[in-house]
Design a protein around this motif. Structure first.
Motif, mmCIF file in Angstrom:
data_model
loop_
_atom_site.group_PDB
_atom_site.id
_atom_site.type_symbol
_atom_site.label_atom_id
_atom_site.label_comp_id
_atom_site.label_asym_id
_atom_site.label_seq_id
_atom_site.Cartn_x
_atom_site.Cartn_y
_atom_site.Cartn_z
ATOM 1 N N GLY A 188 -21.710 -0.192 -22.761
ATOM 2 C CA GLY A 188 -21.596 -1.189 -23.831
ATOM 3 C C GLY A 188 -20.325 -1.122 -24.623
ATOM 4 N N LEU A 189 -19.303 -0.408 -24.107
ATOM 5 C CA LEU A 189 -18.066 -0.259 -24.873
ATOM 6 C C LEU A 189 -17.132 -1.446 -24.725
ATOM 7 N N LEU A 190 -17.410 -2.349 -23.783
ATOM 8 C CA LEU A 190 -16.539 -3.506 -23.598
ATOM 9 C C LEU A 190 -17.105 -4.767 -24.250
ATOM 10 N N GLY A 191 -18.191 -4.629 -25.019
ATOM 11 C CA GLY A 191 -18.741 -5.774 -25.712
ATOM 12 C C GLY A 191 -19.767 -6.516 -24.900
ATOM 13 N N PRO A 192 -20.365 -7.598 -25.447
ATOM 14 C CA PRO A 192 -21.392 -8.376 -24.747
ATOM 15 C C PRO A 192 -20.788 -9.226 -23.631
ATOM 16 N N GLY A 193 -21.650 -9.785 -22.801
ATOM 17 C CA GLY A 193 -21.205 -10.672 -21.728
ATOM 18 C C GLY A 193 -21.265 -9.988 -20.371
ATOM 19 N N PRO A 194 -20.992 -10.756 -19.316
ATOM 20 C CA PRO A 194 -20.986 -10.190 -17.957
ATOM 21 C C PRO A 194 -19.939 -9.083 -17.828
ATOM 22 N N ILE A 195 -20.309 -8.027 -17.114
ATOM 23 C CA ILE A 195 -19.437 -6.843 -16.992
ATOM 24 C C ILE A 195 -18.187 -7.169 -16.187
ATOM 25 N N GLU A 196 -18.325 -7.842 -15.069
ATOM 26 C CA GLU A 196 -17.179 -8.103 -14.205
ATOM 27 C C GLU A 196 -16.150 -8.997 -14.879
ATOM 28 N N GLU A 197 -16.617 -9.948 -15.673
ATOM 29 C CA GLU A 197 -15.670 -10.816 -16.404
ATOM 30 C C GLU A 197 -14.877 -10.018 -17.412
ATOM 31 N N ALA A 198 -15.542 -9.086 -18.156
ATOM 32 C CA ALA A 198 -14.836 -8.247 -19.139
ATOM 33 C C ALA A 198 -13.797 -7.378 -18.448
ATOM 34 N N ILE A 199 -14.164 -6.809 -17.261
ATOM 35 C CA ILE A 199 -13.204 -5.952 -16.524
ATOM 36 C C ILE A 199 -12.014 -6.777 -16.049
ATOM 37 N N GLU A 200 -12.277 -7.983 -15.528
ATOM 38 C CA GLU A 200 -11.202 -8.819 -15.005
ATOM 39 C C GLU A 200 -10.240 -9.243 -16.112
ATOM 40 N N ARG A 201 -10.774 -9.501 -17.327
ATOM 41 C CA ARG A 201 -9.881 -9.867 -18.423
ATOM 42 C C ARG A 201 -8.897 -8.746 -18.727
ATOM 43 N N GLN A 249 -9.348 10.678 -11.676
ATOM 44 C CA GLN A 249 -8.534 11.374 -10.674
ATOM 45 C C GLN A 249 -7.275 10.549 -10.416
ATOM 46 N N VAL A 250 -6.223 11.243 -10.064
ATOM 47 C CA VAL A 250 -4.964 10.552 -9.756
ATOM 48 C C VAL A 250 -5.182 9.627 -8.560
ATOM 49 N N GLY A 251 -4.711 8.384 -8.719
ATOM 50 C CA GLY A 251 -4.818 7.410 -7.645
ATOM 51 C C GLY A 251 -6.077 6.575 -7.700
ATOM 52 N N ARG A 252 -7.009 6.869 -8.577
ATOM 53 C CA ARG A 252 -8.257 6.095 -8.663
ATOM 54 C C ARG A 252 -8.002 4.848 -9.522
ATOM 55 N N PRO A 253 -8.574 3.678 -9.112
ATOM 56 C CA PRO A 253 -8.358 2.439 -9.870
ATOM 57 C C PRO A 253 -8.903 2.581 -11.319
ATOM 58 N N ILE A 254 -8.136 2.016 -12.234
ATOM 59 C CA ILE A 254 -8.563 2.022 -13.646
ATOM 60 C C ILE A 254 -9.799 1.165 -13.835
ATOM 61 N N ALA A 255 -10.059 0.250 -12.878
ATOM 62 C CA ALA A 255 -11.259 -0.604 -12.979
ATOM 63 C C ALA A 255 -12.523 0.224 -12.954
ATOM 64 N N ASP A 256 -12.503 1.391 -12.244
ATOM 65 C CA ASP A 256 -13.695 2.237 -12.231
ATOM 66 C C ASP A 256 -13.983 2.797 -13.633
ATOM 67 N N ALA A 257 -12.916 3.182 -14.378
ATOM 68 C CA ALA A 257 -13.113 3.684 -15.754
ATOM 69 C C ALA A 257 -13.636 2.567 -16.656
ATOM 70 N N PHE A 258 -13.069 1.315 -16.442
ATOM 71 C CA PHE A 258 -13.552 0.183 -17.240
ATOM 72 C C PHE A 258 -15.033 -0.095 -16.969
ATOM 73 N N ARG A 259 -15.426 -0.004 -15.661
ATOM 74 C CA ARG A 259 -16.830 -0.292 -15.313
ATOM 75 C C ARG A 259 -17.754 0.754 -15.913
ATOM 76 N N PHE A 260 -17.303 2.012 -15.936
ATOM 77 C CA PHE A 260 -18.126 3.069 -16.528
ATOM 78 C C PHE A 260 -18.331 2.811 -18.046
ATOM 79 N N ASN A 261 -17.263 2.426 -18.721
ATOM 80 C CA ASN A 261 -17.375 2.122 -20.163
ATOM 81 C C ASN A 261 -18.220 0.866 -20.408
ATOM 82 N N ALA A 262 -18.116 -0.128 -19.521
ATOM 83 C CA ALA A 262 -18.886 -1.365 -19.700
ATOM 84 C C ALA A 262 -20.369 -1.105 -19.599
ATOM 85 N N ARG A 263 -20.796 -0.215 -18.647
ATOM 86 C CA ARG A 263 -22.226 0.097 -18.538
ATOM 87 C C ARG A 263 -22.747 0.774 -19.797
#
Length: 882
Positions: free
Chosen positions: A421-434, A405-419
């Motif tokens: 496994g699309l962001l690779g191995p490792g802690p989820i929050e660290e991958a999002i922060e990078r 949705q317009v105005g929603r943080p892109i971090a929410d989309a990253f977190r959805f993809n991380a759950r």
């Protein structure tokens, strides 16, 4: 109709593959079978030649004996006057003693009426004495022509044999009687038993009288004429033997005179190869029946191999065609992909412009301008909140409708993809922060990412002027799959090349093993052939000393023939040593002039005997080579030049070529055609225009080529038809200062005539061949030696003691389980002394020769030349006494 035309290429391909396989197998199998059959026929012919030589040598061994005995005064006197019992007994004993020495079957003295007056078997129940042999052809031939020959079954002994007869003349030239010798040839049949083939000998009536199989003996190769039957009945040639026909049917003829036949009586299960060798004297024929099943097996194997090769070629052709079609398809796909990428790039550039406008006018609903792009696109502002996207972006990541949705943080989309496994191995929050830090930095980027379903995305990110960021996601899965296929094809080709390389290495090793086996076989065969040749030359030397006139000239011809055979065997052994790499070389600097002078002196005598002139040009050159092997090369050049020059002159000289020297031999022979100049350096190749009685075995130039290759010397040939030929060898020039000073020549012992060291010298001769022992004993006794032993190693060990130490020992090297030097050490322990020893061997072993020199032993190679043996014995005895 459509279905038939659709499958027509497939049917044609199958027809070509199957038909080509059958045709290739048929043609190749038939050709290979014919080649294998021709090779087998040649081998059978050579084997038959060896059998013929063995038979001829056995007959020639006794050929001069009747002539020699016909000159005996005792036999002449016995035929002039009636014999009393004492004289007859003395004559029988003399014939018996002569027969024991010659090892013939029987010796019989027959008077002019055909009655045997004395015989060597006088004390046997089947004695010939008193029998009437006037009806025998050998008696009639000797009475009419002076000599006779006849093969038949003995009437008193019932033993078949070959009869040689010679008329005994009185002083006035009248015939007093006949001396006859009988040779048993059954030993040949025992030797033939070692062959898996059927070997036969037939007489002038084509009656088989010798065979290594009983069923084939006394068979008729053709029907007998009435006159021939009457003659055989009159002479009682085969006594009461029943002569059965040999029935055969010829299937086809070979180019070398052999033929494939089907034997019906006696019957054989398969066709055989029949080769025949015609003996001139006596008028006999030797036959060899060889099972040719191996050639048929070769044909079948070759047919299968040819069919397999044809199929492999067909499959390879189909594979290449398929590869070409695939390459063409990939080329088209690559071009299409490049066109699509260019189009996408253009569209992306257009989209970026639209994105900028959409980012600025997001509240106005202008995000619809991103819908036409093939890539997934998402736009965020400077605070990492969603501004715009298109449907392809949602389709690629399968986001739920309420997430984007317009105005929603892109971090929410990253977190959805991380759950997921699309962001690779490792802690989820660290991958999002990078990823958020990267967006904040405002740096452009491009990378590839592969999803779980195999989809490969190319991700490109670019910053916006107001601090936002735009990211595009392109699906490049098809391009990546094509690249993987190309890498797999390259790996498969590398694997196939490695397999072919291993196969070639294995084939090379197999060829090297076959070559080593052949070399060992030739060396062993030549060694075994030199044993009887050595005995024959010694017997001839003894016989020549007892003969004079025509008989002595005949013995010299026999010695010359044996010397020629010796040369051929030594040439074969040299080729074997060259091919196996066991021939040792001694390369050094030496003056060339003495070698040329020696060769000119040796071959000058032979040239004069042929009416030729041999010239040589002296030189002061120093060359670097193996002196013995270079001498062998020049000897073959000179021998060929004399052999093929009917008249004129032969010249040997040298020319300087830069830092090398070319030694040349010029002749005035008929010349060599250019088409044959490459073939004459092969084994058993010889021209047909040399002197008939001087034809060689065709091995000399083959040895020259191999020695040149071993020493690194270039062998060359220039020839002009009708003018002559020039054979040359090119060697490196050396420095005269590198030549070592010659050692002082040893002082030769003086031979005091009757005081020769050999007279009354006690000698032992040890050899495992009885013929060599008998020949050595006869030769040594002729020189005045006392031969205490001429036997094998076991007999020597049984009688050796401190009371019978010989003054000189002649010792063979290879004797079954015994090795000559080891046997010598055992005998020395029994004698408690070390008498001088001469190793007489057919081994061409440089290490053995060096070992003999280190121990002060003599060394001679078989066949031994009697003058060389006598000189070496004298030298060792004088040195030992000193």
């Amino acid at each position: 109709m459509y279905r038939v035309s659709r499958y027509r290429p497939l049917l044609l391909t199958l027809l070509v593959m199957v038909g080509g396989t059958l045709l290739a197998g048929l043609v190749a199998g038939r050709y290979a079978q014919q080649r294998a059959l021709a090779a087998e026929s040649t081998q059978v012919r050579r084997q038959l030649d060896l059998y013929a030589q063995t038979l001829q040598q056995r007959i020639d061994r006794f050929g001069t004996l009747p002539q020699v005995m016909a000159l005996d005064p005792d036999l002449q006197q016995a035929l002039r006057l009636p014999l009393d019992d004492a004289e007859r007994h003395r004559l029988n004993l003399k014939l018996q003693q002569a027969n024991n020495v010659t090892r013939a079957s029987t010796l019989t003295l027959i008077d002019r009426h055909g009655v045997a007056v004395a015989a060597s078997n006088w004390d046997q129940p089947t004695t010939n004495v008193g029998e009437d042999y006037s009806y025998r052809p050998y008696f009639q031939q000797a009475m009419e022509k002076g000599s006779g020959r006849f093969y038949g079954i003995g009437m008193t002994t019932a033993v078949p044999g070959y009869f040689l007869s010679q008329a005994i003349h009185d002083t006035d030239g009248s015939v007093l009687g006949v001396i006859a010798i009988k040779i048993e040839l059954r030993a040949l049949e025992q030797e033939w038993l070692q062959s898996p083939d059927i070997v036969m000998a037939s007489d002038a009536h084509d009656v088989v009288f010798l065979s290594n199989h009983d069923d084939w003996r006394y068979r008729l190769l053709r029907p007998l004429a009435p006159a021939e039957r009457r003659e055989m009945l009159a002479t009682r040639q085969y006594a009461d033997r029943s002569l059965q026909p040999l029935r055969s049917r010829t299937l086809n003829l070979l180019e070398d005179g052999g033929r494939m036949v089907r034997l019906e009586q006696p019957s054989l299960p398969r066709p055989v190869l029949w080769q025949t060798y015609v003996l001139i004297d006596p008028h006999w024929k030797l036959h060899l029946l060889h099972d040719a099943g191996a050639s048929a097996a070769v044909g079948r194997s070759t047919a299968l191999a040819a069919g397999g090769i044809w199929l492999a070629l067909c499959f390879l052709t189909l594979f290449v065609q398929q590869r070409r079609r695939l390459a063409s398809h990939r080329q088209r796909s690559r071009l299409e992909l490049e066109a699509v990428l260019q189009q996408h790039a253009q569209e992306l550039r257009t989209a970026q412009d639209g994105i900028l406008q959409a980012a600025q006018q997001a509240d106005s609903g202008l995000a619809r301008s991103l819908a036409h792009l093939p890539q997934g696109v998402v736009v965020i502002d400077s605070e990492q909140r969603l501004v715009a996207w298109n449907a392809r972006y949602l389709e690629l990541f399968r986001f739920p409708p309420d997430l984007i949705q317009v105005g929603r943080p892109i971090a929410d989309a990253f977190r959805f993809n991380a759950r997921r496994g699309l962001l690779g191995p490792g802690p989820i929050e660290e991958a999002i922060e990078r990823r958020l830090n990267h967006l904040r930095s405002g740096r452009p980027h491009m990378r590839e990412s592969e999803k779980d379903d195999g989809t490969v995305l190319e991700i490109r990110g670019n910053p916006l002027p107001d601090g936002g960021f735009v990211t595009s996601y392109a699906d490049i899965t098809a391009y990546k799959n094509t690249a993987r296929e190309l890498r797999s094809l390259a790996d498969a080709l590398e694997h196939r090349v490695a397999e072919r390389t291993r196969d070639l290495d294995e084939a090379r090793r197999e060829a090297e093993r076959a070559n080593r086996y052949k070399s060992r076989f030739v060396a062993s065969a030549v060694h075994d052939l030199l044993q009887p040749l050595n005995a024959a030359r010694m017997f001839v030397s003894v016989l020549r000393g007892k003969l004079s006139g025509d008989a002595r000239e005949l013995s010299e011809h026999v010695d010359a023939a044996l010397a020629a055979q010796d040369s051929i065997l030594n040439s074969l052994l040299d080729i074997s040593r060259l091919e196996s790499g066991t021939l040792q070389t001694h390369v050094h600097a030496f003056a060339l002039s003495p070698l040329l002078e020696t060769l000119a002196r040796e071959f000058g005598i032979a040239a004069q005997s042929r009416g030729l002139q041999l010239d040589w040009v002296d030189t002061r050159a120093v060359v670097i080579s193996d002196e013995a092997l270079l001498r062998r090369i020049l000897q073959n050049f000179l021998s060929n030049a004399l052999r093929y020059t009917p008249r004129g002159r032969v010249l040997i000289g040298c020319r300087r070529v830069g830092d090398q020297l070319r030694i040349e031999v010029h002749d005035q022979g008929p010349g060599i055609p250019e088409s044959l100049q490459g073939e004459i350096f092969e084994e058993f190749r010889r021209l047909d225009d040399g002197v008939d009685q001087e034809r060689g075995a065709g091995l000399g130039l083959a040895i020259v080529e191999r020695i040149g290759r071993l020493l690194g010397h270039r062998i060359s040939l220039r020839s002009t038809l009708g003018q002559g030929s020039v054979f040359a060898v090119t060697v490196a020039l050396g420095d005269a200062a590198a030549i070592p000073a010659p050692a002082p020549a040893p002082v030769a012992p003086v031979d005091a005539g009757d005081d020769s060291p050999l007279r009354q010298c006690r000698v032992w001769s040890i050899d495992d061949d009885p013929r060599v022992c008998a020949a050595t004993r006869a030769l040594l006794e002729r020189w005045g030696c006392v031969v205490e032993l001429a036997d094998g190693p076991q007999a020597a060990l049984e009688i050796a003691s401190t009371f019978n130490v010989p003054q000189l020992l002649l010792l063979d090297v290879r004797m079954g389980q015994w090795h000559g030097p080891d046997l010598y050490e055992h005998l020395c322990e029994l004698w408690q002394a070390r008498p001088p020893v001469i190793l007489v061997t057919a081994e061409r072993d440089d290490a053995l020769k060096a070992h003999a020199a280190e121990n002060g032993w003599g060394f001679l190679s078989k066949p031994v030349r009697p003058p060389a043996l006598r000189a070496l014995m004298t030298q060792l005895l004088v040195r030992h006494r000193a």
